[in-house]
Design a protein around this motif. Sequence first.
Motif, short mmCIF file in Angstrom:
data_model
loop_
_atom_site.label_atom_id
_atom_site.label_comp_id
_atom_site.label_asym_id
_atom_site.label_seq_id
_atom_site.Cartn_x
_atom_site.Cartn_y
_atom_site.Cartn_z
N TYR A 202 38.61 82.61 75.52
CA TYR A 202 39.87 82.32 74.82
C TYR A 202 39.79 80.95 74.14
CZ TYR A 202 44.92 81.96 74.05
OH TYR A 202 46.16 81.83 73.48
N SER A 203 39.25 79.97 74.85
CA SER A 203 39.14 78.61 74.31
C SER A 203 38.17 78.56 73.13
CB SER A 203 38.67 77.64 75.40
OG SER A 203 39.59 77.62 76.47
N ARG A 206 39.87 79.52 69.99
CA ARG A 206 40.83 78.54 69.48
C ARG A 206 40.15 77.22 69.07
NH1 ARG A 206 42.82 82.70 70.53
NH2 ARG A 206 45.00 83.20 70.92
#
Length: 458
Positions: A202-203, A206
């Motif tokens: 997820y990081s 982003r």
Amino acid sequence: MAKNETMEGRSDASAGDAAQVIDRQAQPRVVTTPPPGDRSAELPRATAYEVAQAQFNMVADFMDLDPDLRAYLSRPQRELIVHFPVRMDSGEMRIFTGFRVHHNTAKGPTKGGIRYHPDVTLDECRALAMWMTWKCALMNLPYGGAKGGVIVDPHDLSRGELERLTRRYATEISFFIGPERDIPAPDVGTNAQIMAWIMDTYSMHRGYSIPAVITGKPVSIGGTVGREYATGLGITYVTRAVLKQRFGRGLEDIRVAIQGFGNVGSWTALSMHERGARVVAVSDRFGGVFNEKGLDIRHLMRHVQETGSVTGFAGGEPLSNRELLELPVDVLVPAALEGQITRENAPRIQASLVAEGANGPTTPEADRILEERGILVIPDIICNAGGVVVSYFEWVQGLQSYFWNESEIRRRMEQTLLDNLEAVIGVTVRRGCNLRTAAYVTAIERISEAVRVRGFYP
Ligand SMILES: NC(=O)C1=CN([C@@H]2O[C@H](COP(=O)(O)OP(=O)(O)OC[C@H]3O[C@@H](n4cnc5c(N)ncnc54)[C@H](OP(=O)(O)O)[C@@H]3O)[C@@H](O)[C@H]2O)C=CC1
Ligand SMILES: O=C(O)CCC(=O)C(=O)O
């Protein structure tokens, strides 16, 4: 997934707890068989979603819930189905199917675990998400309920395959989760390492680290101390309080049987054992182990780390899961899967108290039979809520980048569990109902208020 990964990060869960002494005679072990001509075991079992719906509808009738609110709360708000490819070690590409369900967002972002199991279905995720809504509301957490899963047996995958599957699933659901949207956590078949891969994936999307997207992750990347054992320790706290309140007894020398020896079952066993309870039987999917004098839980944990199962443990004799559920014990903790205590075996349960470690282990028909037989059930949404309570603490700490110490976590978890247990017991007295109905009434009233003030429906 190797068994020792599930057991990673264990630490002493018992400091500072006083146990009470009780006087109780050892009871003989019985092995039961179905009565002749009993065909009830062959009848189709209700699915988890049917059970969740039936529980909700019974309470909606009991509290005369507004029909519009009933219709709104009886279904999930959003559902996502994903099909995604994973390259296996053999070079073959396999397509896997996964889900993520948001049941309700009236009180905030949704929260709930991710399950890796061959029997995961959309309906199962719907049920588990619904139970999360009630559980979070009952604990007064600013969350609605969610649950997700992938149809896979993680024991069949290599570590590399498990990581690739996890990262691809995380990518597919990444627009559906987030620190302000939906915060996953571990459930059956997943662990802190899998949460770390999801946080990392997820990081990466982003471009910066977002630890608060997930809970139950390792402490080294923003997890909290105490989450690993929180569900099991919470079960022990709640069980101890109910034993004292309803039976005038302490944990010491209480005989306990625990179905399931994963995250929830093993930590429940250890935390009860360390407070003087006699854990006489535990099991996993291969079978169980029994010792009338009480199992040495630390030795058993070492055995499981080495062999992957409780079976074959030298400190006890073998027994089946069925026999475990029907043992003459004081406390039975189902801590594996849904639908374990049914109308078929409820007449043979001999425990005085059933502490639901798993989500949805008791069907409504079994609930009725146990109640008629005077067996008290601590419902899942109170009993196993220590996990999500400490997940909430992890999320709050992550958002603030300020971390609490272990005794603070335990103190706040116990207080949250016991305050809400007391509220539920108050409802049982005021409204003349059992603990499950009272827990549901409390949760549904809190959600109804949130729905009303937000004006979700005209
Ligand atoms: N993890 C958490 O924080 C929370 C979990 N729960 C609920 O608790 C339950 C257990 O979850 P968790 O401990 O995390 O999962 P794990 O995967 O860590 O452990 C599951 C355990 O159940 C055993 N098991 C599986 N199938 C059977 C079976 N048919 N008979 C007996 N045992 C079986 C597994 O055996 P084996 O090891 O051989 O696979 C394993 O010991 C679930 O209902 C989950 O939703 C609820 C609140 C929080
Ligand atoms: O820790 C969490 O956020 C959720 C745990 C969970 O899935 C559950 O309580 O069933």
